[in-house]
Every structure is written in structure tokens, then in C-alpha cells.
Enzyme design. Structure first.
Site, PDB file in Angstrom:
ATOM      1  N   GLU A   1     -12.102   6.568   6.774  1.00  0.00           N
ATOM      2  CA  GLU A   1     -11.538   7.415   7.823  1.00  0.00           C
ATOM      3  C   GLU A   1     -12.703   7.858   8.720  1.00  0.00           C
ATOM      4  O   GLU A   1     -13.218   8.969   8.610  1.00  0.00           O
ATOM      5  CB  GLU A   1     -10.802   8.590   7.183  1.00  0.00           C
ATOM      6  CG  GLU A   1      -9.640   8.097   6.334  1.00  0.00           C
ATOM      7  CD  GLU A   1      -9.108   9.135   5.364  1.00  0.00           C
ATOM      8  OE1 GLU A   1      -9.550  10.299   5.430  1.00  0.00           O
ATOM      9  OE2 GLU A   1      -8.244   8.780   4.544  1.00  0.00           O
TER      10      GLU A   1
ATOM     11  N   HIS B   1      -5.367  16.789  -3.652  1.00  0.00           N
ATOM     12  CA  HIS B   1      -5.607  17.009  -2.227  1.00  0.00           C
ATOM     13  C   HIS B   1      -5.506  18.481  -1.824  1.00  0.00           C
ATOM     14  O   HIS B   1      -5.823  18.834  -0.683  1.00  0.00           O
ATOM     15  CB  HIS B   1      -4.617  16.185  -1.395  1.00  0.00           C
ATOM     16  CG  HIS B   1      -4.971  14.723  -1.319  1.00  0.00           C
ATOM     17  ND1 HIS B   1      -4.980  13.917  -2.416  1.00  0.00           N
ATOM     18  CD2 HIS B   1      -5.333  13.931  -0.266  1.00  0.00           C
ATOM     19  CE1 HIS B   1      -5.324  12.693  -2.054  1.00  0.00           C
ATOM     20  NE2 HIS B   1      -5.546  12.674  -0.758  1.00  0.00           N
TER      21      HIS B   1
ATOM     22  N   TYR C   1     -10.771  36.205  45.271  1.00  0.00           N
ATOM     23  CA  TYR C   1     -10.082  35.070  44.665  1.00  0.00           C
ATOM     24  C   TYR C   1      -9.181  35.482  43.499  1.00  0.00           C
ATOM     25  O   TYR C   1      -8.142  34.858  43.262  1.00  0.00           O
ATOM     26  CB  TYR C   1     -11.086  34.038  44.152  1.00  0.00           C
ATOM     27  CG  TYR C   1     -11.767  33.229  45.227  1.00  0.00           C
ATOM     28  CD1 TYR C   1     -11.485  33.427  46.580  1.00  0.00           C
ATOM     29  CD2 TYR C   1     -12.693  32.249  44.892  1.00  0.00           C
ATOM     30  CE1 TYR C   1     -12.116  32.677  47.562  1.00  0.00           C
ATOM     31  CE2 TYR C   1     -13.336  31.495  45.865  1.00  0.00           C
ATOM     32  CZ  TYR C   1     -13.038  31.717  47.197  1.00  0.00           C
ATOM     33  OH  TYR C   1     -13.674  30.973  48.150  1.00  0.00           O
TER      34      TYR C   1
ATOM     35  N   ASN D   1       0.771  12.946   4.346  1.00  0.00           N
ATOM     36  CA  ASN D   1       0.315  12.445   5.646  1.00  0.00           C
ATOM     37  C   ASN D   1       1.122  13.061   6.777  1.00  0.00           C
ATOM     38  O   ASN D   1       2.352  13.065   6.727  1.00  0.00           O
ATOM     39  CB  ASN D   1       0.454  10.921   5.718  1.00  0.00           C
ATOM     40  CG  ASN D   1      -0.593  10.199   4.887  1.00  0.00           C
ATOM     41  OD1 ASN D   1      -0.355   9.119   4.393  1.00  0.00           O
ATOM     42  ND2 ASN D   1      -1.764  10.783   4.731  1.00  0.00           N
TER      43      ASN D   1
ATOM     44  N   TYR E   1       0.834  -1.208   0.000  1.00  0.00           N
ATOM     45  CA  TYR E   1       0.000   0.000   0.000  1.00  0.00           C
ATOM     46  C   TYR E   1       0.865   1.253   0.000  1.00  0.00           C
ATOM     47  O   TYR E   1       1.815   1.387   0.775  1.00  0.00           O
ATOM     48  CB  TYR E   1      -0.910   0.034   1.231  1.00  0.00           C
ATOM     49  CG  TYR E   1      -1.515   1.417   1.449  1.00  0.00           C
ATOM     50  CD1 TYR E   1      -2.552   1.867   0.632  1.00  0.00           C
ATOM     51  CD2 TYR E   1      -1.011   2.279   2.414  1.00  0.00           C
ATOM     52  CE1 TYR E   1      -3.082   3.134   0.789  1.00  0.00           C
ATOM     53  CE2 TYR E   1      -1.537   3.550   2.583  1.00  0.00           C
ATOM     54  CZ  TYR E   1      -2.565   3.975   1.770  1.00  0.00           C
ATOM     55  OH  TYR E   1      -3.078   5.235   1.926  1.00  0.00           O
TER      56      TYR E   1
ATOM     57  N   ARG F   1      -6.103  36.445  45.501  1.00  0.00           N
ATOM     58  CA  ARG F   1      -5.595  35.444  46.430  1.00  0.00           C
ATOM     59  C   ARG F   1      -5.236  34.124  45.745  1.00  0.00           C
ATOM     60  O   ARG F   1      -4.308  33.425  46.161  1.00  0.00           O
ATOM     61  CB  ARG F   1      -6.653  35.183  47.512  1.00  0.00           C
ATOM     62  CG  ARG F   1      -6.120  34.467  48.713  1.00  0.00           C
ATOM     63  CD  ARG F   1      -7.174  33.927  49.672  1.00  0.00           C
ATOM     64  NE  ARG F   1      -8.461  34.585  49.657  1.00  0.00           N
ATOM     65  CZ  ARG F   1      -9.569  34.054  50.173  1.00  0.00           C
ATOM     66  NH1 ARG F   1      -9.510  32.865  50.737  1.00  0.00           N
ATOM     67  NH2 ARG F   1     -10.708  34.691  50.131  1.00  0.00           N
TER      68      ARG F   1
ATOM     69  N   PHE G   1      -0.593   9.151  11.598  1.00  0.00           N
ATOM     70  CA  PHE G   1      -0.999  10.479  11.147  1.00  0.00           C
ATOM     71  C   PHE G   1      -2.195  11.019  11.921  1.00  0.00           C
ATOM     72  O   PHE G   1      -2.591  12.178  11.738  1.00  0.00           O
ATOM     73  CB  PHE G   1      -1.358  10.441   9.650  1.00  0.00           C
ATOM     74  CG  PHE G   1      -2.272   9.296   9.284  1.00  0.00           C
ATOM     75  CD1 PHE G   1      -3.528   9.155   9.836  1.00  0.00           C
ATOM     76  CD2 PHE G   1      -1.843   8.328   8.387  1.00  0.00           C
ATOM     77  CE1 PHE G   1      -4.364   8.102   9.507  1.00  0.00           C
ATOM     78  CE2 PHE G   1      -2.670   7.261   8.043  1.00  0.00           C
ATOM     79  CZ  PHE G   1      -3.930   7.148   8.604  1.00  0.00           C
TER      80      PHE G   1
END
Length: 527
Positions: A430, A86, A283, A198, A63, A286, A344
Site C-alpha cells: 500500500e 486491525h 475588501y 475496507n 483473493y 466589499r 477503498f
């Protein structure tokens, strides 16, 4: 054309893939420091590349290495198509410093030698940095789980002469810029497109610069708090070391130490030590060590995550030239040397960024409360209402708190955890994503808001100190040494408000003091 980023002398950062720091990222991204590939890393990369070329020559099914093409021409076309297809980002382009950080981080992860690309790819990325050729990378489009695919595609396109870049302040086609600086486009070989796509370099780049700024921000927050303590006649008793050690969170101890340092030698503190009304402070005074300290600890968690992420292999698949990483019989692993997994996925960074942005917002939330105390005549210990120089004629600093409140409120929306959401992508392959880039971008916005909130507190606290030191009860008293120095630094840039004036220039000047870390060193000296 020349790159307007000025290089910092002859300093050079050597990329090994294993020891990049936040300071290195900031130096390259913001100060133009040069980066080069370590020779041992170059050899590792070549060893990994040799594995890929053997698998391609043997026609093994692996792959990302030999799938999707038949001959060498197809392999090259696929890698080019991967980058082009992409590059679907949208939105405003990322700031130059983020793009520079991305280039550096991408080069460093490839330098580990698990990506199977040629050393020439890293040389190309570093050449873009050195020549000031900055890819135009849209800020939106990554879900942070097959890595930051769209942004990294835009980042890598100029390597092959495609896309657009910023060079010397002008946006031009990549080929034009490459010719201008004497660089040639690369032809990508098998696996190299995936090696560039990636990874988590967008969210990590933003996170690294965010953390560098946040470190200065938190130290400046100690200065602002100490100034407010003095102006409001607050007590330093709650900051005592034995008290803090009874609950020894590291951040809490560090902040209390800074406050004690900033308030050292204060005759203003001594002037009201035995005043019964100062037994306990609100607060927001403090609990500064407890609140600011918890923020420090959250940022330290982000630091630990980024230190690992910046020096990790985050693309896919990964190459292990020594073999034996998995069984040699495992399908599509090239005899146990290539593994496809999920390094990734941005979840570690996404969660840490969400935590960090929530923490940073708390610095703004408590700062706004101190500003409100300083301006409220019922609570500020005898100072004028809204610190106005002339009651009835001037509004004073009333509206400053409105702005701080608006920013603090907006932060409450932005700190919603981006990592709590997931929208499946890639036909449900995905099916869980991190949304880390959204966490990163929102964190950067939150930090910018908090810088402005702290700037407001510094302006208001300086005005309050002017009045406090002029009152009969405290006339001649001196604030702590660190507070006095901070007060003088502010007054060197921003004048006392003698009559109402437009606040804009003062707010800009104070925000620059905060962002640049001008006051941060006053607290750091305690360490």
C-alpha cells in the site's frame, strides 16, 4: 439502560445503497431517525452472497474470499482475526454522532450488493443504531487508503461481541451491551470481515456532518457580514445583481442575493448614500460575495464528491453476480465475478476535504478583519474605540479580536493539505495513501474555530449597531430588515456591554447561535 437519542417520530430512512443524502446522515446521526434495509437491496445482497458461497464450496482461489484458510472453521476464524488485529486505533474516541454516521454509511455501502456479505450484517449494523449501542472508535490510526481500516475494525467489533461500546452514556464491554438490549453476536462467514473493514466511512462520515454544519455556517456568515456593513456605514452598491452577474460564479451570486435580502428596506443605508467617503469599502466588506461565494462553491464540490462516495461500493474485492465484469479466464476472479481493485482509496474525498477546510478557514479570516474594523476608532466611522462604553475605564471588546486572530492563525496551520503526504504501509504494498481522515478531523476543528470567530463578529457587530443607531447623524435610522431581526435575536440572548464583564458566557451563547443555525434562516429566506 435506554439510548438518550430521541427518535424523530415515525420517520424512517430506507437504505438502497444508491440515494443516501447529507440530510439523511444528519437525521440519523444527530436526531435518532431510524434506518432500515430496502427489500430490493436485501435481495441483491443475497444474490452476491450466493456467489461467495459457491466459490467457497468449489474451493476456487479468489483473493479475500478463499485465500488464507482451508476449511469453514478457518474461514470464520480468519474473519474474526481480521477485525481484532486491525483494531489498533489510538487517540480520543470519536464523537457519538460520527460513530452513528459511520454505522449508517457502512450499512449503505454494503446494501449496494457488491460486498458479498449476508444481509444479516447490515441488519446488525442498523440494530446497533436503533438500540443506541455505539462502538468506541479511536479517532487516529487510519491513513485512508485500504479504507479506514483501524476505525472500521473498531466499528465492527461489537457485531461479534468484542470491543467496547457506549450505551446510554456509559462505556461497557460489547457483550454486556448486546445482552442489555437483546442482541446476539454474529459469527462472520467468508469475506465478511473484509466487507466490514475496507471503505472510506470515517472520512465520509466526518465530511457529511462537516458539510451540514458548513452550510449553516456560510449562511450565518452572510448575516454577520450584513450586520458589519450596516454598523460600519458600508454601501450595498457593490452587491447589485447586474454587477454580480458580470462574473457569474454560483456562490458569489447566491451570497450577494442574501446580502441584498438582509439589507432590504434599510434607512441606514439611505442615510449615507451620497456620502463621498463611502465610494469604496475595505475588501472585507466589499468583497463578501466574492470571498464567501468562493467558499460556497468549494463546499459544493465537496457535496458532489460525498453524494457519490456515500452511495458507492468502497470495500474490496467486489462481487458482480451477473458475471462478465472481466474475462472469465482472469486469474483469481471466480470466473469473472470477483474483482480486486482500489475503490477503498480515499483520494477523492481527501482532496475535497482539504479544499473544503481551506475554504471554511477563509470565512474566519475575512470575519476577523471585519471585527478589527469595527473595533478600530480610526476606521469604524465615528464609533468608540474598541466599542467601550466608558473610555479609560473599560477595555470594551478589544480582546475579542485577539481571540479571533488567534483562531484564524491556528487555522492557517490546520489547512495544510493532509492529502499532500503519503507514508507507505503494508510492506510497501500500500505504497500511496490519502490521509483523508486527517483532512476530515482537521476540517472539523477548523469549522469549530470559524464558528467562534463568527460568534465574535456577531457580538461586536451588535454592540457597534447599538452605538451607531444612537448617534445623532443616524438617530432614528433603521438597519435592513434581516439585520434588524438578527440584531434582535442576539440581544434576546446577549445584553449590550454597558460595562466590562467576563466575556465567556457571551461567547458561549453566541457560538451556540452560530452552530445551531439560529440566524442562518434569515439569509436563506432570500432563496
Amino acid at each position: 439502560m435506554t439510548d438518550p437519542i430521541a427518535s424523530r417520530g415515525t420517520e424512517t430512512i430506507v437504505l438502497t445503497g444508491a440515494d443516501l443524502t447529507i440530510a439523511d446522515v444528519e437525521a440519523v446521526a444527530r436526531q435518532g431517525v431510524r434506518a432500515v434495509l430496502d427489500e430490493a437491496a436485501r435481495a441483491r445482497m443475497q444474490e452476491s452472497r450466493d456467489v461467495i458461497e459457491r466459490l467457497v464450496a468449489a474451493g476456487e482461489v479468489v483473493y479475500g474470499v478463499t485465500t488464507g484458510f482451508g476449511d469453514l472453521a478457518d474461514a470464520r476464524r480468519l474473519q474474526q482475526n481480521l477485525l481484532m488485529s486491525h483494531a489498533a486505533g489510538v487517540g480520543a474516541p470519536l464523537d457519538r454522532e460520527i460513530v452513528r454516521a459511520m454505522l449508517l454509511l457502512r450499512a449503505n455501502t454494503l446494501a449496494l450488493g457488491h460486498s458479498g456479505c449476508r444481509p444479516a450484517i447490515v441488519d446488525g449494523l442498523l440494530a446497533l443504531l436503533e438500540k443506541g449501542v455505539h462502538p468506541v472508535v479511536p479517532s487516529q490510526g487510519s491513513v485512508g487508503a485500504s479504507g479506514d481500516l483501524a476505525p472500521l475494525a473498531h466499528l465492527a467489533l461489537p457485531l461479534i461481541g468484542r470491543g467496547r461500546v457506549e450505551l446510554a452514556g456509559q462505556v461497557v464491554p460489547s457483550l454486556v451491551a448486546l445482552r442489555e438490549v437483546g442482541l446476539e453476536p454474529l459469527v462472520l462467514e467468508a469475506k465478511e470481515g473484509l466487507a466490514l473493514l475496507n471503505g472510506t466511512q470515517l472520512m465520509t462520515a466526518i465530511g457529511a456532518l462537516l458539510l451540514a454544519d458548513a452550510d449553516r455556517l456560510t449562511q450565518t456568515a452572510s448575516v454577520a457580514a450584513a450586520m458589519s456593513v450596516e454598523a460600519l456605514l458600508g454601501t450595498d452598491v457593490a452587491f447589485a445583481a447586474p454587477y454580480q452577474l458580470a462574473r457569474p460564479h454560483p456562490g458569489q451570486i447566491a451570497v450577494a442575493s442574501e446580502l441584498r435580502h438582509l439589507l432590504r428596506d434599510s434607512s441606514l443605508q439611505a442615510s449615507h448614500k451620497d456620502d463621498s467617503h463611502k465610494v469604496q469599502d475595505p475588501y472585507s466588506l466589499r468583497c463578501v460575495p466574492q470571498v464567501h461565494g468562493a467558499v460556497r462553491d468549494a463546499l459544493d464540490h465537496l457535496r458532489r464528491v460525498l453524494d457519490i462516495e456515500m452511495n458507492s461500493a468502497t470495500d474490496n474485492p467486489l462481487v458482480f453476480p451477473e458475471g462478465g465484469a472481466v474475462s472469465e479466464a482472469a486469474l483469481a476472479t471466480g470466473g469473472g465475478m470477483v474483482i480486486s481493485g482500489g475503490n477503498f482509496h480515499g483520494e477523492p474525498v481527501a482532496l475535497a476535504l482539504d479544499f473544503a477546510k481551506l475554504a471554511i478557514a477563509e470565512i474566519g479570516a475575512i470575519s476577523e478583519r471585519r471585527t478589527a474594523l469595527l473595533l478600530d476608532a480610526r476606521l469604524n466611522g465615528g464609533l468608540p474605540a474598541f466599542l467601550a462604553p466608558a473610555s479609560g475605564l473599560d477595555s470594551g471588546m478589544m480582546i475579542y479580536q485577539y481571540t479571533a486572530a488567534a483562531l484564524a492563525s491556528e487555522n492557517k496551520v490546520l489547512v495544510h493539505p493532509a492529502s499532500a503526504d503519503s507514508v507507505p504501509t503494508s510492506a510497501n504494498q500500500e505504497d500511496h495513501v490519502s490521509m483523508g481522515p486527517i483532512a476530515a478531523r482537521h476540517g472539523r476543528t477548523v469549522l469549530g474555530h470559524v464558528e467562534k470567530i463568527l460568534a465574535i463578529e456577531l457580538i461586536v457587530a451588535a454592540q457597534a449597531l447599538d452605538f451607531r443607531l444612537g448617534l445623532p447623524a443616524t438617530a432614528g435610522a433603521r438597519p435592513g430588515a434581516g439585520v434588524a431581526e438578527a440584531h434582535a435575536t442576539i440581544r434576546a440572548t446577549i445584553a449590550h456591554l454597558d460595562a466590562d464583564r467576563e466575556p465567556g458566557p457571551d461567547l458561549v451563547a453566541a457560538t451556540e447561535l452560530v452552530h445551531g443555525g439560529t440566524l442562518a434562516g434569515l439569509a436563506k429566506a432570500a432563496r
